[in-house]
Design a protein around this motif. Sequence first.
Motif, PDB file in Angstrom:
ATOM      1  N   ASN A   1       6.527   4.722  -4.149  1.00 15.00           N
ATOM      2  CA  ASN A   1       6.679   3.275  -4.191  1.00 15.00           C
ATOM      3  C   ASN A   1       7.623   2.827  -3.073  1.00 15.00           C
ATOM      4  O   ASN A   1       8.808   3.136  -3.089  1.00 15.00           O
ATOM      5  CB  ASN A   1       7.236   2.877  -5.563  1.00 15.00           C
ATOM      6  CG  ASN A   1       7.394   1.397  -5.732  1.00 15.00           C
ATOM      7  OD1 ASN A   1       7.983   0.725  -4.896  1.00 15.00           O
ATOM      8  ND2 ASN A   1       6.880   0.891  -6.839  1.00 15.00           N
ATOM      9  N   ARG A   2       7.102   2.092  -2.118  1.00 16.11           N
ATOM     10  CA  ARG A   2       7.869   1.662  -0.951  1.00 16.11           C
ATOM     11  C   ARG A   2       9.076   0.796  -1.327  1.00 16.11           C
ATOM     12  O   ARG A   2      10.156   0.956  -0.777  1.00 16.11           O
ATOM     13  CB  ARG A   2       6.964   0.905   0.021  1.00 16.11           C
ATOM     14  CG  ARG A   2       7.663   0.473   1.292  1.00 16.11           C
ATOM     15  CD  ARG A   2       6.699  -0.103   2.302  1.00 16.11           C
ATOM     16  NE  ARG A   2       5.722   0.845   2.762  1.00 16.11           N
ATOM     17  CZ  ARG A   2       5.913   1.731   3.740  1.00 16.11           C
ATOM     18  NH1 ARG A   2       7.075   1.783   4.330  1.00 16.11           N
ATOM     19  NH2 ARG A   2       4.958   2.545   4.111  1.00 16.11           N
ATOM     20  N   GLU A   3       8.908  -0.114  -2.260  1.00 12.67           N
ATOM     21  CA  GLU A   3      10.007  -0.999  -2.658  1.00 12.67           C
ATOM     22  C   GLU A   3      11.120  -0.219  -3.356  1.00 12.67           C
ATOM     23  O   GLU A   3      12.303  -0.450  -3.117  1.00 12.67           O
ATOM     24  CB  GLU A   3       9.486  -2.114  -3.554  1.00 12.67           C
ATOM     25  CG  GLU A   3       8.585  -3.073  -2.799  1.00 12.67           C
ATOM     26  CD  GLU A   3       7.707  -3.893  -3.719  1.00 12.67           C
ATOM     27  OE1 GLU A   3       7.730  -3.671  -4.939  1.00 12.67           O
ATOM     28  OE2 GLU A   3       6.994  -4.759  -3.200  1.00 12.67           O
ATOM     29  N   LEU A   4      10.748   0.715  -4.211  1.00 14.59           N
ATOM     30  CA  LEU A   4      11.731   1.554  -4.881  1.00 14.59           C
ATOM     31  C   LEU A   4      12.478   2.417  -3.869  1.00 14.59           C
ATOM     32  O   LEU A   4      13.689   2.594  -3.958  1.00 14.59           O
ATOM     33  CB  LEU A   4      11.033   2.432  -5.923  1.00 14.59           C
ATOM     34  CG  LEU A   4      11.904   3.321  -6.792  1.00 14.59           C
ATOM     35  CD1 LEU A   4      12.943   2.507  -7.543  1.00 14.59           C
ATOM     36  CD2 LEU A   4      11.030   4.109  -7.753  1.00 14.59           C
ATOM     37  N   ALA A   5      11.753   2.926  -2.885  1.00  9.13           N
ATOM     38  CA  ALA A   5      12.367   3.742  -1.829  1.00  9.13           C
ATOM     39  C   ALA A   5      13.393   2.921  -1.054  1.00  9.13           C
ATOM     40  O   ALA A   5      14.515   3.388  -0.808  1.00  9.13           O
ATOM     41  CB  ALA A   5      11.300   4.292  -0.889  1.00  9.13           C
ATOM     42  N   LEU A   6      13.045   1.710  -0.681  1.00  9.83           N
ATOM     43  CA  LEU A   6      13.964   0.856   0.066  1.00  9.83           C
ATOM     44  C   LEU A   6      15.219   0.548  -0.742  1.00  9.83           C
ATOM     45  O   LEU A   6      16.340   0.669  -0.251  1.00  9.83           O
ATOM     46  CB  LEU A   6      13.272  -0.446   0.478  1.00  9.83           C
ATOM     47  CG  LEU A   6      14.139  -1.463   1.193  1.00  9.83           C
ATOM     48  CD1 LEU A   6      14.685  -0.888   2.492  1.00  9.83           C
ATOM     49  CD2 LEU A   6      13.365  -2.741   1.450  1.00  9.83           C
ATOM     50  N   GLY A   7      15.043   0.176  -1.997  1.00  8.89           N
ATOM     51  CA  GLY A   7      16.186  -0.143  -2.848  1.00  8.89           C
ATOM     52  C   GLY A   7      17.124   1.039  -3.036  1.00  8.89           C
ATOM     53  O   GLY A   7      18.341   0.888  -3.000  1.00  8.89           O
ATOM     54  N   SER A   8      16.565   2.216  -3.206  1.00  5.63           N
ATOM     55  CA  SER A   8      17.431   3.383  -3.410  1.00  5.63           C
ATOM     56  C   SER A   8      18.124   3.794  -2.118  1.00  5.63           C
ATOM     57  O   SER A   8      19.274   4.220  -2.136  1.00  5.63           O
ATOM     58  CB  SER A   8      16.671   4.550  -4.033  1.00  5.63           C
ATOM     59  OG  SER A   8      15.490   4.807  -3.362  1.00  5.63           O
ATOM     60  N   ARG A   9      17.457   3.635  -0.989  1.00  7.92           N
ATOM     61  CA  ARG A   9      18.124   3.913   0.292  1.00  7.92           C
ATOM     62  C   ARG A   9      19.311   2.976   0.487  1.00  7.92           C
ATOM     63  O   ARG A   9      20.380   3.405   0.925  1.00  7.92           O
ATOM     64  CB  ARG A   9      17.148   3.754   1.450  1.00  7.92           C
ATOM     65  CG  ARG A   9      16.244   4.927   1.651  1.00  7.92           C
ATOM     66  CD  ARG A   9      15.423   4.791   2.938  1.00  7.92           C
ATOM     67  NE  ARG A   9      14.428   5.824   2.976  1.00  7.92           N
ATOM     68  CZ  ARG A   9      13.126   5.640   2.787  1.00  7.92           C
ATOM     69  NH1 ARG A   9      12.659   4.423   2.572  1.00  7.92           N
ATOM     70  NH2 ARG A   9      12.291   6.653   2.826  1.00  7.92           N
TER      71      ARG A   9
ATOM     72  N   ASP B   1       3.232  10.184   0.142  1.00  6.10           N
ATOM     73  CA  ASP B   1       1.925   9.545   0.044  1.00  6.10           C
ATOM     74  C   ASP B   1       0.914  10.579  -0.423  1.00  6.10           C
ATOM     75  O   ASP B   1       1.279  11.698  -0.792  1.00  6.10           O
ATOM     76  CB  ASP B   1       1.516   8.896   1.369  1.00  6.10           C
ATOM     77  CG  ASP B   1       1.438   9.888   2.519  1.00  6.10           C
ATOM     78  OD1 ASP B   1       1.252  11.095   2.278  1.00  6.10           O
ATOM     79  OD2 ASP B   1       1.555   9.451   3.675  1.00  6.10           O
ATOM     80  N   GLU B   2      -0.358  10.220  -0.394  1.00  8.26           N
ATOM     81  CA  GLU B   2      -1.402  11.119  -0.915  1.00  8.26           C
ATOM     82  C   GLU B   2      -1.563  12.393  -0.088  1.00  8.26           C
ATOM     83  O   GLU B   2      -2.158  13.361  -0.542  1.00  8.26           O
ATOM     84  CB  GLU B   2      -2.747  10.390  -1.033  1.00  8.26           C
ATOM     85  CG  GLU B   2      -3.348   9.944   0.281  1.00  8.26           C
ATOM     86  CD  GLU B   2      -2.840   8.589   0.756  1.00  8.26           C
ATOM     87  OE1 GLU B   2      -3.229   8.199   1.867  1.00  8.26           O
ATOM     88  OE2 GLU B   2      -2.064   7.926   0.044  1.00  8.26           O
ATOM     89  N   HIS B   3      -1.014  12.432   1.114  1.00  9.48           N
ATOM     90  CA  HIS B   3      -1.118  13.613   1.976  1.00  9.48           C
ATOM     91  C   HIS B   3       0.074  14.554   1.827  1.00  9.48           C
ATOM     92  O   HIS B   3       0.081  15.632   2.410  1.00  9.48           O
ATOM     93  CB  HIS B   3      -1.251  13.191   3.442  1.00  9.48           C
ATOM     94  CG  HIS B   3      -2.403  12.277   3.679  1.00  9.48           C
ATOM     95  ND1 HIS B   3      -3.708  12.679   3.535  1.00  9.48           N
ATOM     96  CD2 HIS B   3      -2.443  10.970   4.014  1.00  9.48           C
ATOM     97  CE1 HIS B   3      -4.507  11.653   3.788  1.00  9.48           C
ATOM     98  NE2 HIS B   3      -3.761  10.605   4.077  1.00  9.48           N
ATOM     99  N   THR B   4       1.059  14.154   1.052  1.00 10.08           N
ATOM    100  CA  THR B   4       2.272  14.942   0.889  1.00 10.08           C
ATOM    101  C   THR B   4       2.050  16.064  -0.121  1.00 10.08           C
ATOM    102  O   THR B   4       1.440  15.853  -1.171  1.00 10.08           O
ATOM    103  CB  THR B   4       3.420  14.049   0.396  1.00 10.08           C
ATOM    104  OG1 THR B   4       3.586  12.955   1.295  1.00 10.08           O
ATOM    105  CG2 THR B   4       4.724  14.828   0.301  1.00 10.08           C
TER     106      THR B   4
END
Length: 83
Positions: free
Chosen positions: A9-17, A27-30
């Motif tokens: 989740n991009r928004e969750l990632a930004l907030g935690s950073r 992502d799906e390739h990870t």
Amino acid sequence: MHMKLITDNRELALGSRLSGIQTREVDEHTDLSEEWNMAVEDTDLGVLYLSKHVAEALQEEIDTFRAKHHRPIVVVLPEQKEN
């Protein structure tokens, strides 16, 4: 000791950073198993946060880990409701 988040989740990632939590946005390739292994092998990690979808994909690894280890603490974050 530090905290880490593995999320899709991009928004969750930004907030935690912004709050100082080490964050790995996937992502799906990870290869989630590889991300999981790198995280739990970090001896200085105190809390590992996982977004709901990541945790669902890693459920077997999480259950096995929790049965044998007490640290890091693994916390699954619930999915946020959209308004």
